[in-house]
Design an enzyme around this catalytic site. Structure first.
Site, mmCIF file in Angstrom:
data_model
loop_
_atom_site.group_PDB
_atom_site.id
_atom_site.type_symbol
_atom_site.label_atom_id
_atom_site.label_comp_id
_atom_site.label_asym_id
_atom_site.label_seq_id
_atom_site.Cartn_x
_atom_site.Cartn_y
_atom_site.Cartn_z
ATOM 1 N N LYS A 53 0.843 -1.209 0.000
ATOM 2 C CA LYS A 53 0.000 0.000 0.000
ATOM 3 C C LYS A 53 0.876 1.256 0.000
ATOM 4 O O LYS A 53 0.623 2.201 -0.748
ATOM 5 C CB LYS A 53 -0.939 -0.010 1.222
ATOM 6 C CG LYS A 53 -2.074 -1.018 1.088
ATOM 7 C CD LYS A 53 -2.892 -1.194 2.365
ATOM 8 C CE LYS A 53 -3.918 -2.323 2.182
ATOM 9 N NZ LYS A 53 -4.754 -2.580 3.346
ATOM 10 N N GLN A 97 -4.691 -1.498 9.537
ATOM 11 C CA GLN A 97 -4.662 -2.818 8.905
ATOM 12 C C GLN A 97 -5.280 -3.866 9.829
ATOM 13 O O GLN A 97 -4.975 -3.924 11.018
ATOM 14 C CB GLN A 97 -3.201 -3.189 8.558
ATOM 15 C CG GLN A 97 -3.046 -4.458 7.751
ATOM 16 C CD GLN A 97 -3.649 -4.373 6.349
ATOM 17 O OE1 GLN A 97 -3.748 -3.288 5.760
ATOM 18 N NE2 GLN A 97 -4.072 -5.497 5.811
ATOM 19 N N ASP A 120 -11.066 3.123 4.128
ATOM 20 C CA ASP A 120 -11.372 1.691 4.030
ATOM 21 C C ASP A 120 -12.881 1.444 4.017
ATOM 22 O O ASP A 120 -13.336 0.351 3.678
ATOM 23 C CB ASP A 120 -10.797 0.955 5.258
ATOM 24 C CG ASP A 120 -9.590 0.094 4.914
ATOM 25 O OD1 ASP A 120 -9.498 -0.338 3.746
ATOM 26 O OD2 ASP A 120 -8.760 -0.143 5.812
HETATM 27 N N1 GUN Z 1 -7.157 -6.791 5.986
HETATM 28 C C1 GUN Z 1 -7.545 -7.521 4.898
HETATM 29 N N2 GUN Z 1 -8.067 -6.710 3.959
HETATM 30 C C2 GUN Z 1 -8.025 -5.457 4.463
HETATM 31 C C3 GUN Z 1 -8.430 -4.186 3.957
HETATM 32 O O1 GUN Z 1 -8.958 -4.051 2.835
HETATM 33 N N3 GUN Z 1 -8.208 -3.137 4.778
HETATM 34 C C4 GUN Z 1 -7.659 -3.274 6.004
HETATM 35 N N4 GUN Z 1 -7.510 -2.174 6.748
HETATM 36 N N5 GUN Z 1 -7.282 -4.424 6.510
HETATM 37 C C5 GUN Z 1 -7.465 -5.508 5.731
#
Ligand code: GUN
Length: 292
Positions: A53, A97, A120
């Site tokens: 990311k 995350q 998100d």
């Molecule tokens: N863990 C697995 N997929 C995601 C996501 O799209 N965003 C976040 N913050 N954590 C995740």
């Protein structure tokens, strides 16, 4: 029939090019789009996702901040950091995350994030807005799936859509987006009675169940569009270490009309939509600045 492959890498590259142009325009207006990422603990998969990311932000002209906390971190410390980022006018998106260590109250953490920085789309208010079909930050993976369907002009209105998986991150928001787009939606899970019968009705079949090669070709309606959200690392046999999806690509691609591969399908689109949400948030701030 042999399915056409829906190339997520190609679409992601195209969309990220457009985002880079938008961040350049924002910079001309004095706004540098910025995403803050918080990682708690040492889950190796989460560390890879966060690294990807941050790298994608840089390429798209988005500044990123990364805070890493140990797995025994005090939730109060993380909450304090979120509050500071909420108040920082230079930060346009905040992402924590998941998964978090077990001693964290996940909902409390997600709800500490300002709704208008929740790129998100996991805050309960954004979830509620999405369920009402109102403007909201849309969770990145299902948002990416909708963009993939749009890119191929897949008819969604009136289609039978089956989502296998009911997670907050993918299955539920995926179902909401398909409902909002006019599909007839069935949400299944790995325990659904006569799962095969549900799947065989699907014009659009989305697999987000977290089980390697769970959806085999005999569950796919001839000519269906098959979207594979799974990312599983095989641990046994000759293929140990290899990535595979929730769909058995070899058999499903013989029956479907269009199918996403793993890797190179939905995965690159998830990060692309995170960048999109961040740039949109920054553009809103820039527009407010111009009106002020
Ligand atoms: N863990 C697995 N997929 C995601 C996501 O799209 N965003 C976040 N913050 N954590 C995740």
């Amino acid at each position: 029939m042999s399915a056409r492959i829906l190339d997520g890498n190609a679409l992601a590259t195209r969309l990220r090019g457009q985002l880079a142009e938008r961040t350049a325009r924002l910079k001309e207006q004095g706004v540098e789009a910025c995403l803050a990422v918080i990682l708690v603990g040492d889950d190796p998969a989460s560390a890879v996702y966060v690294r990807n990311k941050v790298a994608a932000c840089e390429k798209a002209g988005i500044r990123s901040l990364k805070d890493v906390y140990p797995s025994d971190a005090d939730p109060a410390t993380v909450l304090e950091r979120i509050r500071a980022l909420n108040e920082d006018p230079g930060v346009h998106g905040i992402l924590v995350q998941l998964p978090l260590p077990a001693h964290f109250d996940e909902a409390a953490i997600l709800e500490a994030i300002r709704v208008d920085k929740d790129v998100d789309g996991f805050h309960a208010e954004n979830v509620g807005l999405l369920s009402q079909g109102r403007e909201a930050f849309i969770p990145c993976t299902p948002y990416g799936v909708m963009k993939m369907l749009e890119s191929e002009s897949v008819p969604v209105q009136g289609a039978e859509a089956v989502v296998v998986g009911r997670s907050n991150i993918v299955g539920k928001p995926m179902a909401m987006l398909l409902i909002n787009a006019g599909a007839t939606v069935t949400v299944c899970n790995s325990k659904t009675r006569d799962l095969a019968a549900h799947c065989r009705r699907a014009d659009i079949l989305v697999a987000a169940v977290g089980r390697p090669r769970f959806i085999t070709g005999d569950l796919v309606k001839p000519g269906a569009v098959v979207i594979d959200v799974g990312i599983n690392r095989l641990t046994e046999g000759e293929e140990a270490g290899k990535l595979c999806g929730d769909v058995d690509f070899a058999s499903a691609s013989q029956v479907a009309s269009l199918i996403t591969p793993v890797p190179g399908g939905v995965g690159p689109m998830t990060i692309t939509m995170l960048l999109t949400n961040t740039v949109e948030s920054a553009e809103r701030v820039a527009a407010r600045g111009q009106r002020a």
